[in-house]
Scaffold this active site. Structure first.
Site, PDB file in Angstrom:
ATOM      1  N   THR A  11       0.812  -1.225   0.000  1.00  0.00           N
ATOM      2  CA  THR A  11       0.000   0.000   0.000  1.00  0.00           C
ATOM      3  C   THR A  11       0.841   1.269   0.000  1.00  0.00           C
ATOM      4  O   THR A  11       0.441   2.287  -0.574  1.00  0.00           O
ATOM      5  CB  THR A  11      -0.922  -0.010   1.246  1.00  0.00           C
ATOM      6  OG1 THR A  11      -1.816  -1.100   1.109  1.00  0.00           O
ATOM      7  CG2 THR A  11      -1.710   1.271   1.370  1.00  0.00           C
ATOM      8  N   THR A  87       1.469  -5.013   3.937  1.00  0.00           N
ATOM      9  CA  THR A  87       1.270  -5.488   5.306  1.00  0.00           C
ATOM     10  C   THR A  87       0.579  -6.853   5.376  1.00  0.00           C
ATOM     11  O   THR A  87       0.701  -7.557   6.373  1.00  0.00           O
ATOM     12  CB  THR A  87       0.422  -4.492   6.123  1.00  0.00           C
ATOM     13  OG1 THR A  87      -0.842  -4.327   5.473  1.00  0.00           O
ATOM     14  CG2 THR A  87       1.107  -3.158   6.251  1.00  0.00           C
TER      15      THR A  87
END
Ligand code: ASN
Length: 324
Positions: A11, A87
């Site tokens: 991200t 993540t």
């Protein structure tokens, strides 16, 4: 000091597209360098960007091997390494690298973000700063994950939030260095290959047909995600299935469903079928640490007796003391 940033995706550098957020090649380095200049970051930083950049849910063993190979290849040129990673599977990668890298004595620090760096409230720039500061420390020699102002050992972490900035936690607390007797040298990598590691998640009120079907796929390792300290309903059907799985050569492991787990099959009678079925207790290991460790062990050992013994021994910092 000179630090190498290896950018794999995630991200932190994503932009919107018609199909949802996706990584954008060639953009992130400039934004990070601008921030480092503004913050007067005192160390030299080199940048290595992977092609293709991935959402970390695309992660495969070959990505772990590529990272490991790069860290070993450039080991002498840098004082520390930062890996920018999505993540979703970051805790699997930090765990796997903690086992795959043997004899490295420089910090390897994974980080990423929950919000891309182009967004106003991004956590990405702070996360990168902490990762770089950690990679420049000469008192740290393992694989780490830094996130939301916290530093964790790479083999202790699990993702706990999809939306909050505190994406990770270490269930058993923070211990920064593996406590191994004889560190290996020189630095080397144990590359890993895909392995049939399966997971069966116990649910109350569910027949064992799912477990049976899984066992019939003849997995190399089957991890039972059990209740509490490692318990499961004790039935003859379960005992027969475990015997069948062991006879066909599947290594059976007992890992608790609990977040802060400590498997102890001697505590309750309810664990008798698992204990007598010869399951190996995962102790305080996270699922991520267990999976990374198994990949390395399956590369090194064929025999289930060796695999069982080695699963119980510390290979990194993956077996923290249980917290009371
Ligand atoms: N889906 C993203 C990834 O793992 C999530 C993130 O990085 N926050 O690549």
């Amino acid at each position: 000091m000179t630090i190498l940033i290896i950018y794999t995706g995630g991200t932190i550098g994503m932009v919107p597209s018609d199909g949802g957020w996706r990584p954008q090649p060639g953009y992130l380095e400039g934004r990070i360098r601008e921030h480092l200049r503004q913050m007067d970051f005192p160390h030299k930083v080199h940048w290595r960007e992977y092609d293709p950049l991935i959402d970390s849910s695309q992660l495969r063993c070959e990505h772990w091997n590529e990272l490991g190979r790069d860290i070993i290849e450039y080991y002498d040129d840098y004082d520390g390494f930062v890996v920018l990673h999505g993540t979703d599977t970051m805790a699997y990668t930090s765990s796997a690298l903690a086992f795959m890298l043997r004899g490295t004595r420089k910090p390897v620090v994974l980080t990423g973000s929950q919000i891309p760096v182009w967004e106003e409230h991004t956590d990405g720039l702070d996360n990168v700063m902490l990762a770089l500061e950690t990679a420049a420390r000469d008192d740290l020699q393992d694989v780490y994950l830094t996130f939301d102002s916290k530093l964790y050992h790479g083999a202790h972490v699990t993702k706990i939030n999809t939306d909050r900035l505190k994406a990770f936690a270490a269930p058993h607390g923070v211990q920064l260095q593996a406590d191994l007797e004889a560190p290996e040298s020189p630095p080397r990598l144990i590359p890993v290959t895909e392995a049939a590691i399966e997971v069966y998640h116990y649910l109350p009120g569910t027949p064992l047909a799912g477990l049976k079907a899984l066992i019939e796929t003849r997995p190399r390792v089957l991890i039972l995600l059990t209740y509490g300290s490692g318990n499961a309903p004790d039935t003859q059907e379960l005992r027969d299935l475990l015997g069948y799985a062991a006879d066909q050569g599947t290594l059976l492991i007992n890992r608790s469903q609990c977040y802060r787990a400590n498997v102890d099959m001697d505590r309750y009678e309810a664990a008798a079928a698992l204990r007598e079925g010869g399951l190996i207790g995962a102790g305080t290991m996270t699922l991520e640490a267990l999976v990374g460790k198994l990949h390395v062990l399956l590369t090194l050992f064929d025999d289930n007796i060796d695999l069982a013994q080695q699963t119980l021994l510390p290979w990194s910092a993956e077996l923290p003391k249980p917290k009371m």
